[in-house]
Design an enzyme around this catalytic site. Structure first.
Site: not given
Ligand code: EPZ
Length: 416
Positions: A22-23, A116, A121, A305, A397
């Site tokens: 998916k990712n 969510c 996020r 995850d 999902r």
């Molecule tokens: C990706 O989410 C994945 N989703 C998530 O998988 C996964 O848990 C996550 O990466 C971490 O590995 C997809 O690939 C579609 P991040 P993403 O930006 O990109 C903070 C699943 O179950 N942040 O690495 O949203 C954020 O809040 C999903 O398949 C900011 O503060 O994760 C988080 O605390 C769940 N500001 C941290 O960074 C921003 O502008 C890491 O989030 C962006 C992120």
């Protein structure tokens, strides 16, 4: 009903094929916007997040066709750059279309993607980094409009690792003027897969797999046919199902090379792992404690995850343990549901402390988000008696058919 019924207690045996990632599929589908023509994406999983992404691409003027797991995206008639609010709301990952649309169309308007249950996020890092590449962004209460006559390559020193920000910057950089450096870049396999897709289409990317990506902007990319590798998180989900119930399962296509930290934890807990060329052989229950606890981290650390899934394995191991969640601020929502099944887990800040009990019993429990929902299904496989996991749509999902996969492995499970 939007639920799954499980009658627990069966040892899992047999083999099941792991779906496409998916990712990895989502950013690759977003990346097709950078290519004028038709791309063919093989092994694209049949899940609702991909369905929403394809709808978003169609709403932008792309022609999308699908033959089972083969998806064709023709972007030659790309016309729109306003993303429909309903799709953005449903699909948080719509934010990864931002970089590609700016690169291809020069403008985007969209509502803020919702948070969510696992965390706020925010997208502040996305917007700040794009502004540094020459994007003008005007924000309002609901969302923002972004314009970029010409994206220019810059060096990004990010405050922390973000998968989504890394993906968006890669997509904004591959057609930008000049060189872009992303540091620290996320090193997740999904990032490497996105870079391999773009490289095959003619992008100039070096440093793949490291925390420093260097992208030399090119004039254009050409259409490609690309195969999405198997989903490491789905493979990890069925790995924990065997850890919790015992037995012996073969996870066909499971990407061993992308799961080292997960496999190491499973072996430390007593489950035997054999990596073969076309999958992973898993056998034996997890019956040992993790002496140093489990701390989630960005890749190659333990993936957030699979945190809920290993919490279940810990709760069934017969030993005390603890888990620290360092990526998201609210990813212990499964705890009250597991406690309704007889688990003894307490949360203090970023840590969950798991205490041994005499096993789990069936209950009616509620999935609150994707991976927590899958973890409740795994818990029910090892619980005594019947469980019902509601809100199955969360699980849909990310899992093509969790009941089919687990039934193939001998679970007594059905849609309810
Ligand atoms: C990706 O989410 C994945 N989703 C998530 O998988 C996964 O848990 C996550 O990466 C971490 O590995 C997809 O690939 C579609 P991040 P993403 O930006 O990109 C903070 C699943 O179950 N942040 O690495 O949203 C954020 O809040 C999903 O398949 C900011 O503060 O994760 C988080 O605390 C769940 N500001 C941290 O960074 C921003 O502008 C890491 O989030 C962006 C992120």
């Amino acid at each position: 009903m939007d639920a799954i019924r499980i009658y627990g207690g069966n040892c899992l045996k047999g083999q099941t094929k792991i779906q496409g990632s998916k990712n990895a599929s989502l950013p690759v589908l977003a990346a097709t916007l950078l290519i004028n023509g038709t791309c063919e994406i093989e092994n694209c999983p049949y899940i609702s997040d991909v369905f929403h992404m394809l709808r978003l691409l169609e709403s932008l003027g792309c022609k999308v066709t699908r033959e089972e797991n083969l998806v064709r995206v023709d972007t030659s008639q790309l016309s729109e750059c306003d993303m429909p609010a309903d799709s953005v709301g449903v699909m948080r990952s719509s934010i990864m279309l931002l970089g590609a649309l700016l690169a291809r169309m020069g403008s985007v308007s969209m509502e803020y993607p919702g948070g969510c249950v696992i965390g706020k996020r925010p997208i502040d890092l996305h917007l700040r980094a794009l502004r540094r590449m020459g994007v003008e962004i005007v924000e309002n209460e609901e969302g923002f409009c972004a314009q970029a006559a010409n994206l220019r390559g810059v060096s990004h020193e990010l405050p922390f690792v973000s998968v989504g920000v890394t993906e968006n910057l890669i997509l904004a950089a591959v057609l930008a003027q000049g060189r872009t450096v992303i540091h620290p870049a996320a090193r997740e396999p999904e990032i490497q897969i996105l870079c391999e897709f773009l490289q095959s289409a003619g992008a100039g990317i070096t440093g793949i797999g490291t925390d420093r990506l260097v992208i030399e902007g090119v004039q254009r990319l050409h259409p490609v046919r690309f195969h999405v590798p198997a989903d490491r998180i789905v493979a990890g989900t069925y790995l924990t199902a065997c850890m919790c119930t015992g037995g012996r399962v073969f996870l066909q296509d499971a990407p061993c090379q992308h799961m080292q930290s997960v496999l190491a934890c499973a072996e430390s807990m007593g489950t035997r792992i054999v990596c073969e060329k076309d999958g992973i052989l898993v056998s034996g229950r997890a019956c040992k404690c993790l002496d140093n606890g489990l701390v989630t981290a960005c890749y190659p650390g333990f993936p957030t995850d699979l945190q809920s899934l290993f919490m279940v394995a810990m709760a069934l191991s017969g030993h005390s343990g603890w888990i620290e969640e360092t990526v998201f601020e609210n990813r212990f929502r499964i705890v009250p549901e597991l406690c309704r099944m007889g688990a003894d887990i307490t949360v203090q800040g970023a840590r969950a402390y798991v205490h041994p009990t005499g096993g789990l019993h069936g209950a009616i429990v509620e999935a609150k988000e994707l991976r927590g929902g899958a973890a409740l299904v795994v818990a029910a496989l090892a619980a005594k008696g019947t469980s019902i996991v509601t809100n199955r749509h969360y699980i849909d999902r990310g899992y093509e058919d969790i009941t089919l996969n687990l039934r193939e492995l001998g679970a007594d499970i059905e849609l309810a």
